[in-house]
Design a protein around this motif. Structure first.
Motif, PDB file in Angstrom:
ATOM      1  N   LEU A 113      34.231  46.089  38.321  1.00  0.00           N
ATOM      2  CA  LEU A 113      33.046  45.209  38.305  1.00  0.00           C
ATOM      3  C   LEU A 113      33.585  43.751  38.089  1.00  0.00           C
ATOM      4  CD1 LEU A 113      30.078  46.426  36.088  1.00  0.00           C
ATOM      5  CD2 LEU A 113      30.139  46.017  38.701  1.00  0.00           C
ATOM      6  N   ALA A 114      34.654  43.457  37.149  1.00  0.00           N
ATOM      7  CA  ALA A 114      35.109  42.026  36.856  1.00  0.00           C
ATOM      8  C   ALA A 114      35.923  41.597  38.234  1.00  0.00           C
ATOM      9  CB  ALA A 114      35.905  42.219  35.666  1.00  0.00           C
ATOM     10  N   ALA A 115      36.821  42.580  38.904  1.00  0.00           N
ATOM     11  CA  ALA A 115      37.656  42.244  39.953  1.00  0.00           C
ATOM     12  C   ALA A 115      36.434  41.859  41.150  1.00  0.00           C
ATOM     13  CB  ALA A 115      38.483  43.312  40.331  1.00  0.00           C
ATOM     14  N   VAL A 116      35.396  42.697  41.274  1.00  0.00           N
ATOM     15  CA  VAL A 116      34.328  42.269  42.382  1.00  0.00           C
ATOM     16  C   VAL A 116      33.663  40.823  41.963  1.00  0.00           C
ATOM     17  CG1 VAL A 116      32.177  42.852  43.209  1.00  0.00           C
ATOM     18  CG2 VAL A 116      33.661  44.497  42.875  1.00  0.00           C
ATOM     19  N   VAL A 117      33.275  40.545  40.820  1.00  0.00           N
ATOM     20  CA  VAL A 117      32.898  39.105  40.504  1.00  0.00           C
ATOM     21  C   VAL A 117      34.020  38.129  40.691  1.00  0.00           C
ATOM     22  CG1 VAL A 117      32.063  37.793  38.529  1.00  0.00           C
ATOM     23  CG2 VAL A 117      31.256  40.230  38.796  1.00  0.00           C
ATOM     24  N   LYS A 118      35.198  38.183  40.363  1.00  0.00           N
ATOM     25  CA  LYS A 118      36.194  37.247  40.712  1.00  0.00           C
ATOM     26  C   LYS A 118      36.414  37.142  42.016  1.00  0.00           C
ATOM     27  CE  LYS A 118      38.818  38.187  36.553  1.00  0.00           C
ATOM     28  NZ  LYS A 118      40.142  38.482  36.057  1.00  0.00           N
ATOM     29  N   GLU A 171      35.532  33.742  47.263  1.00  0.00           N
ATOM     30  CA  GLU A 171      34.688  33.817  48.403  1.00  0.00           C
ATOM     31  C   GLU A 171      33.855  32.804  48.572  1.00  0.00           C
ATOM     32  OE1 GLU A 171      35.368  35.456  51.530  1.00  0.00           O
ATOM     33  OE2 GLU A 171      37.122  36.249  50.336  1.00  0.00           O
ATOM     34  N   ALA A 172      33.044  32.916  47.657  1.00  0.00           N
ATOM     35  CA  ALA A 172      31.986  31.597  47.531  1.00  0.00           C
ATOM     36  C   ALA A 172      32.569  30.206  47.444  1.00  0.00           C
ATOM     37  CB  ALA A 172      31.044  31.799  46.332  1.00  0.00           C
ATOM     38  N   LEU A 194      28.298  33.395  33.724  1.00  0.00           N
ATOM     39  CA  LEU A 194      27.148  34.350  34.387  1.00  0.00           C
ATOM     40  C   LEU A 194      26.030  33.975  33.743  1.00  0.00           C
ATOM     41  CD1 LEU A 194      29.070  37.677  33.272  1.00  0.00           C
ATOM     42  CD2 LEU A 194      28.862  36.672  35.495  1.00  0.00           C
ATOM     43  N   ASP A 195      24.786  34.136  34.428  1.00  0.00           N
ATOM     44  CA  ASP A 195      23.453  33.780  34.197  1.00  0.00           C
ATOM     45  C   ASP A 195      22.948  34.987  33.600  1.00  0.00           C
ATOM     46  OD1 ASP A 195      22.682  35.382  36.287  1.00  0.00           O
ATOM     47  OD2 ASP A 195      22.166  33.690  37.574  1.00  0.00           O
ATOM     48  N   ARG A 196      21.570  34.953  33.098  1.00  0.00           N
ATOM     49  CA  ARG A 196      21.217  36.069  32.422  1.00  0.00           C
ATOM     50  C   ARG A 196      20.868  37.250  33.403  1.00  0.00           C
ATOM     51  NH1 ARG A 196      18.647  35.138  27.301  1.00  0.00           N
ATOM     52  NH2 ARG A 196      18.977  33.293  26.703  1.00  0.00           N
TER      53      ARG A 196
END
Length: 88
Positions: free
Chosen positions: A59-64, A69-70, A38-40
């Motif tokens: 939130l963690a699930a969304v980030v993963k 996807e990326a 994670l960047d700042r």
């Protein structure tokens, strides 16, 4: 008296801002030690969302999921590029 109160208020606000910045630096350091990637800016947004009451696990699930996807999009782009090169 009024001036002293204003000065104390400014000092208190300064202390809160300083404490907040120091806390963020500690969190960012922990994030780096844990290799979150994670960047700042992203970390700051995630912290703000948590402070607004968003569930940290969600939130963690969304980030993963966004990372998955990326990665899939990058892989598809690579495959398309290779396919173009091979068809020449």
């Amino acid at each position: 008296c009024k001036r002293r109160g204003e000065q104390r208020g400014k000092m208190a606000a300064h202390d809160v801002a300083k404490d907040s910045a120091e806390s963020f630096e500690v969190l960012f350091e922990m994030s780096n030690l844990l290799n979150t990637g994670l960047d700042r800016a992203t970390l700051s947004i995630l912290i703000e969302l948590c402070e607004l009451g968003v569930n940290p696990e969600a939130l963690a699930a969304v980030v993963k999921e966004l990372r998955r996807e990326a990665a899939a999009l990058r892989e598809a782009a690579r495959e398309e590029e290779v396919s173009k090169l091979l068809s020449k």
